[in-house]
Design an enzyme around this catalytic site. Structure first.
Site, PDB file in Angstrom:
ATOM      1  CG  ASP A   7      28.994 -29.549  -8.428  1.00 36.55           C
ATOM      2  OD1 ASP A   7      28.296 -29.435  -9.444  1.00 36.55           O
ATOM      3  OD2 ASP A   7      28.866 -30.204  -7.586  1.00 36.55           O
ATOM      4  CB  CYS A  64      25.593 -30.145  -7.798  1.00 31.76           C
ATOM      5  SG  CYS A  64      24.194 -31.089  -7.110  1.00 31.76           S
ATOM      6  CB  THR A  66      22.293 -35.471  -7.822  1.00 30.66           C
ATOM      7  OG1 THR A  66      22.803 -34.697  -6.466  1.00 30.66           O
ATOM      8  CG2 THR A  66      23.030 -36.865  -7.785  1.00 30.66           C
ATOM      9  CG  HIS A  97       1.033 -25.443  -5.128  1.00 27.31           C
ATOM     10  ND1 HIS A  97       0.464 -26.748  -4.458  1.00 27.31           N
ATOM     11  CD2 HIS A  97       0.376 -25.104  -6.029  1.00 27.31           C
ATOM     12  CE1 HIS A  97      -0.521 -26.731  -5.408  1.00 27.31           C
ATOM     13  NE2 HIS A  97      -0.434 -25.830  -6.543  1.00 27.31           N
ATOM     14  CG  HIS A 133      -0.482 -22.244  -1.905  1.00 28.96           C
ATOM     15  ND1 HIS A 133      -0.248 -23.476  -1.582  1.00 28.96           N
ATOM     16  CD2 HIS A 133      -1.314 -22.362  -3.048  1.00 28.96           C
ATOM     17  CE1 HIS A 133      -1.001 -24.333  -2.545  1.00 28.96           C
ATOM     18  NE2 HIS A 133      -1.624 -23.629  -3.381  1.00 28.96           N
TER      19      HIS A 133
HETATM   20  C1  RB5 Z   1      30.116 -34.193  -7.508  1.00 32.71           C
HETATM   21  O1  RB5 Z   1      30.676 -35.185  -7.788  1.00 32.71           O
HETATM   22  C2  RB5 Z   1      28.738 -34.353  -6.955  1.00 32.71           C
HETATM   23  O2  RB5 Z   1      28.827 -35.097  -5.762  1.00 32.71           O
HETATM   24  C3  RB5 Z   1      27.658 -33.275  -6.917  1.00 32.71           C
HETATM   25  O3  RB5 Z   1      27.707 -32.365  -8.151  1.00 32.71           O
HETATM   26  C4  RB5 Z   1      26.420 -33.437  -6.376  1.00 32.71           C
HETATM   27  O4  RB5 Z   1      25.718 -34.365  -7.207  1.00 32.71           O
HETATM   28  C5  RB5 Z   1      26.135 -33.586  -4.980  1.00 32.71           C
HETATM   29  O5  RB5 Z   1      25.015 -33.539  -4.411  1.00 32.71           O
END
Ligand code: RB5
Length: 142
Positions: A7, A64, A66, A97, A133
């Site tokens: 994203d 993304c 996080t 694993h 596994h």
């Molecule tokens: C986008 O602002 C953010 O929420 C997305 O990139 C991600 O971190 C969501 O888990």
């Protein structure tokens, strides 16, 4: 063939990943996004997850902000084992694993230098094929 998806939050790191893949002659199919304009990560997670689950691509990379949202979304697709990794040990272990077929990372959490080491470990580590596994992975799918 590696399926790529991110994203807007993951886009800066995805550019570094693409540079690494290009420099190392690793083929990929990029499902976007292609800028830092705000988008919804589930759409990209699902495209990559389906490409991997359907066998069009053997592995996927999702990024993304996080790495959390995009990995949660990918793991909703049957047959997908998306692993959110922030260190090299986990990337290696999840291949050995869990036979993880998608690597997820957080561009706002993991710097590009470490992220590329994680990527390398993920792409280069084979599944152990150990009976225990295989059994556990089968239990995930039940
Ligand atoms: C986008 O602002 C953010 O929420 C997305 O990139 C991600 O971190 C969501 O888990």
């Amino acid at each position: 063939m590696i399926a790529l998806g991110c994203d807007h939050g993951g886009y800066p790191l995805m550019k570094e990943i693409i540079k690494y893949l290009d420099e190392n002659g690793i083929a990929y199919k990029n499902f976007g996004t292609f800028s830092e304009e705000s988008v919804d990560y589930p759409a990209y997670a699902k495209q990559v997850a389906h490409a991997v689950a359907d066998g069009v691509c053997e592995k996927g990379i999702l990024v993304c902000g996080t790495g959390i949202g995009i990995s949660i979304a990918a793991n909703k697709v049957k047959g997908i084992r998306a692993a959110l990794c922030g260190d090299v040990f986990s990337a290696k272990a999840t291949r050995e694993h869990n036979d993880a077929n998608i690597l997820a990372m957080g561009a706002r959490v993991t710097g590009p230098g470490l992220a590329l080491e994680i990527l390398k470990a993920f792409l280069e580590t084979p599944f152990s094929n150990d009976e225990r596994h295989i059994r556990r992975i089968r239990q995930i799918e039940e």
